[in-house]
Design an enzyme around this catalytic site. Structure first.
Site, PDB file in Angstrom:
ATOM      1  N   TYR A  46       0.779  -1.098  -0.195  1.00 32.44           N
ATOM      2  CA  TYR A  46       0.040  -0.182  -0.146  1.00 32.44           C
ATOM      3  C   TYR A  46       0.902   1.232   0.233  1.00 32.44           C
ATOM      4  O   TYR A  46       2.074   1.260   0.191  1.00 32.44           O
ATOM      5  CB  TYR A  46      -0.959  -0.054   1.124  1.00 32.44           C
ATOM      6  CG  TYR A  46      -0.360   0.210   2.775  1.00 32.44           C
ATOM      7  CD1 TYR A  46       0.414  -0.447   3.246  1.00 32.44           C
ATOM      8  CD2 TYR A  46      -0.553   1.562   3.186  1.00 32.44           C
ATOM      9  CE1 TYR A  46       1.056  -0.406   4.401  1.00 32.44           C
ATOM     10  CE2 TYR A  46       0.118   1.722   4.331  1.00 32.44           C
ATOM     11  CZ  TYR A  46       0.891   0.836   4.935  1.00 32.44           C
ATOM     12  OH  TYR A  46       1.272   1.046   6.161  1.00 32.44           O
ATOM     13  N   ARG A 101       8.321   4.094  -4.390  1.00 36.58           N
ATOM     14  CA  ARG A 101       8.413   3.117  -3.510  1.00 36.58           C
ATOM     15  C   ARG A 101       7.191   2.005  -3.837  1.00 36.58           C
ATOM     16  O   ARG A 101       7.690   0.722  -3.590  1.00 36.58           O
ATOM     17  CB  ARG A 101       8.139   3.727  -2.149  1.00 36.58           C
ATOM     18  CG  ARG A 101       8.297   2.675  -0.949  1.00 36.58           C
ATOM     19  CD  ARG A 101       8.147   3.328   0.363  1.00 36.58           C
ATOM     20  NE  ARG A 101       6.826   3.885   0.520  1.00 36.58           N
ATOM     21  CZ  ARG A 101       6.608   4.679   1.474  1.00 36.58           C
ATOM     22  NH1 ARG A 101       7.618   4.966   2.624  1.00 36.58           N
ATOM     23  NH2 ARG A 101       5.364   5.040   1.770  1.00 36.58           N
ATOM     24  N   LYS A 156       6.502  -2.150   1.752  1.00 41.84           N
ATOM     25  CA  LYS A 156       5.350  -1.652   2.497  1.00 41.84           C
ATOM     26  C   LYS A 156       4.146  -2.636   2.294  1.00 41.84           C
ATOM     27  O   LYS A 156       3.176  -2.094   1.756  1.00 41.84           O
ATOM     28  CB  LYS A 156       4.999  -0.169   1.862  1.00 41.84           C
ATOM     29  CG  LYS A 156       4.225   0.685   2.874  1.00 41.84           C
ATOM     30  CD  LYS A 156       4.125   2.344   2.482  1.00 41.84           C
ATOM     31  CE  LYS A 156       3.205   3.109   3.074  1.00 41.84           C
ATOM     32  NZ  LYS A 156       3.254   3.162   4.743  1.00 41.84           N
ATOM     33  N   GLU A 168      12.177   1.665  14.360  1.00 41.60           N
ATOM     34  CA  GLU A 168      11.368   2.988  13.881  1.00 41.60           C
ATOM     35  C   GLU A 168      10.098   2.980  14.904  1.00 41.60           C
ATOM     36  O   GLU A 168      10.048   1.859  15.601  1.00 41.60           O
ATOM     37  CB  GLU A 168      11.046   2.725  12.365  1.00 41.60           C
ATOM     38  CG  GLU A 168      10.221   1.483  12.193  1.00 41.60           C
ATOM     39  CD  GLU A 168      10.192   1.314  10.590  1.00 41.60           C
ATOM     40  OE1 GLU A 168       9.911   2.263   9.642  1.00 41.60           O
ATOM     41  OE2 GLU A 168      10.334   0.128  10.235  1.00 41.60           O
ATOM     42  N   LEU A 183      11.290   0.648   7.078  1.00 41.89           N
ATOM     43  CA  LEU A 183      10.835   1.432   5.820  1.00 41.89           C
ATOM     44  C   LEU A 183      11.486   2.623   5.528  1.00 41.89           C
ATOM     45  O   LEU A 183      11.737   3.430   6.244  1.00 41.89           O
ATOM     46  CB  LEU A 183       9.118   1.573   5.845  1.00 41.89           C
ATOM     47  CG  LEU A 183       8.430   2.192   4.872  1.00 41.89           C
ATOM     48  CD1 LEU A 183       8.131   0.758   4.030  1.00 41.89           C
ATOM     49  CD2 LEU A 183       6.967   2.754   5.212  1.00 41.89           C
TER      50      LEU A 183
HETATM   51  N1  PMP Z   1       7.745   3.441   8.975  1.00 43.55           N
HETATM   52  C1  PMP Z   1       6.857   2.772   9.074  1.00 43.55           C
HETATM   53  C2  PMP Z   1       6.745   1.290   9.628  1.00 43.55           C
HETATM   54  C3  PMP Z   1       5.507   3.288   8.431  1.00 43.55           C
HETATM   55  O1  PMP Z   1       4.422   2.681   8.477  1.00 43.55           O
HETATM   56  C4  PMP Z   1       5.498   4.477   8.046  1.00 43.55           C
HETATM   57  C5  PMP Z   1       4.364   5.251   7.470  1.00 43.55           C
HETATM   58  N2  PMP Z   1       3.717   4.248   6.249  1.00 43.55           N
HETATM   59  C6  PMP Z   1       6.857   5.037   7.795  1.00 43.55           C
HETATM   60  C7  PMP Z   1       8.017   4.798   8.385  1.00 43.55           C
HETATM   61  C8  PMP Z   1       6.904   6.553   7.157  1.00 43.55           C
HETATM   62  O2  PMP Z   1       6.706   6.396   5.919  1.00 43.55           O
HETATM   63  P1  PMP Z   1       6.264   7.813   5.026  1.00 43.55           P
HETATM   64  O3  PMP Z   1       7.103   8.901   5.330  1.00 43.55           O
HETATM   65  O4  PMP Z   1       6.503   7.463   3.706  1.00 43.55           O
HETATM   66  O5  PMP Z   1       4.755   7.786   5.490  1.00 43.55           O
END
Ligand code: PMP
Length: 283
Positions: free
Chosen positions: A33, A52, A147, A179, A203
């Site tokens: 997603y 991505r 993701k 994270e 991620l």
């Molecule tokens: N890490 C994880 C585990 C996440 O789920 C997300 C948000 N989807 C992020 C980091 C941040 O990614 P982004 O800045 O692309 O939203």
């Protein structure tokens, strides 16, 4: 009439949108997603999300459901049809519907679903106050760089945070923070912005990449390396980034207030720069 949503080539009222019970997203979390934030009716970093998405799909050998141009058109049509000014567009691709089997089915069309969600992003409740976090073990699988829609571990993490009376959780593996449950994690110590380096352990946040670029452009010191919760508890400040929270201060970690217990200067400045730049570059 509810929202207009998109399901496999059709724009439908949300009440009429249907997916097969054999869809592998439903049966096996076999899907990926993206979440693109919308400010002033414009998409923030759409191209980054598409890059991505392509990578997630290719790592899982999942066919691309539509061209990027078509996906962009669907985003725009959903924003228009729903009069979305501020919020997000959610996109999900699954491997499609087939008899249940662990092996990937052949010749099955992947399934594409998209919908909008209204959200207060700029003036979110935590933007001004910051958030409190606890640390918990990272129990996720080993390919967090993809993701995927398997979100039970982060969901359990957010429930643990709620039960502890805080806002979110940071995940710890082998003594280091990976994270946040749904965001990238940072500490600031002695003027240095420290965040874990990219690997299969986390991620690659689209917001992370933009924020680190802005930080370097503003002559801030950025160090990409793992850090511990002890370091986090002794940090001057801390923050998280994601598409829907932008840059949000962390004011307390595992019960320890950081600095004066209010959002720190570095995080506040980065949020401001990020929002300014996003307003300018939104499409
Ligand atoms: N890490 C994880 C585990 C996440 O789920 C997300 C948000 N989807 C992020 C980091 C941040 O990614 P982004 O800045 O692309 O939203």
């Amino acid at each position: 009439m509810g929202r207009t949503v998109y399901v496999n080539g059709e724009y439908l009222d949300e009440a009429d949108a249907k997916i097969s019970i054999f869809d592998r997203g439903f049966l096996m979390a076999d899907g990926v997603y993206e979440v693109t934030s919308i400010l002033n009716g414009k998409m923030i970093d759409f191209d980054g999300h598409m890059v991505r998405l392509a990578r997630s799909l290719s790592e899982l050998e999942m066919p691309t459901p539509e061209t990027n141009d078509e996906i962009e058109t669907i985003h725009r049509e959903l924003i228009r049809a729903n009069g979305l000014i501020e919020g997000l567009v959610y996109l999900q691709v699954t491997r499609g519907a087939a008899d249940r089997s662990f092996l990937f089915p052949e010749g099955v069309k992947s399934s594409l679903v998209m919908f909008t969600q209204v959200m207060n992003l700029m003036e979110s409740p935590t933007a001004a106050t910051g958030i409190k976090i606890i640390s918990i073990p990272d129990i996720r699988w080993g390919r967090r760089d993809i993701k995927t829609i398997q979100l039970l571990a982060p969901s359990l993490g957010k429930m643990a945070a709620k039960a502890a009376g805080v806002d979110d959780a940071w995940l710890v593996e082998d003594g280091f923070v990976t994270e946040g449950t749904s965001n990238n994690a940072y500490i600031v110590q002695g003027g240095k912005i420290i965040t874990r380096d990219l690997s299969q352990d986390i991620l690659s946040g689209i917001t992370r990449s933009a924020v680190l670029r802005f930080a370097r452009e503003a002559q801030m010191d950025v160090v990409e390396r793992p850090f511990t919760m002890t370091e986090a508890m002794e940090a001057d400040e801390a923050f998280v980034t994601s598409a829907t929270t932008f840059v949000t201060s962390v004011i307390e970690v595992d019960g320890q207030a950081l600095g004066d217990g209010k959002p720190g200067l570095v995080a506040r400045r980065l949020r401001e720069i990020y929002l300014d730049e996003s307003m300018k570059s939104g499409t």
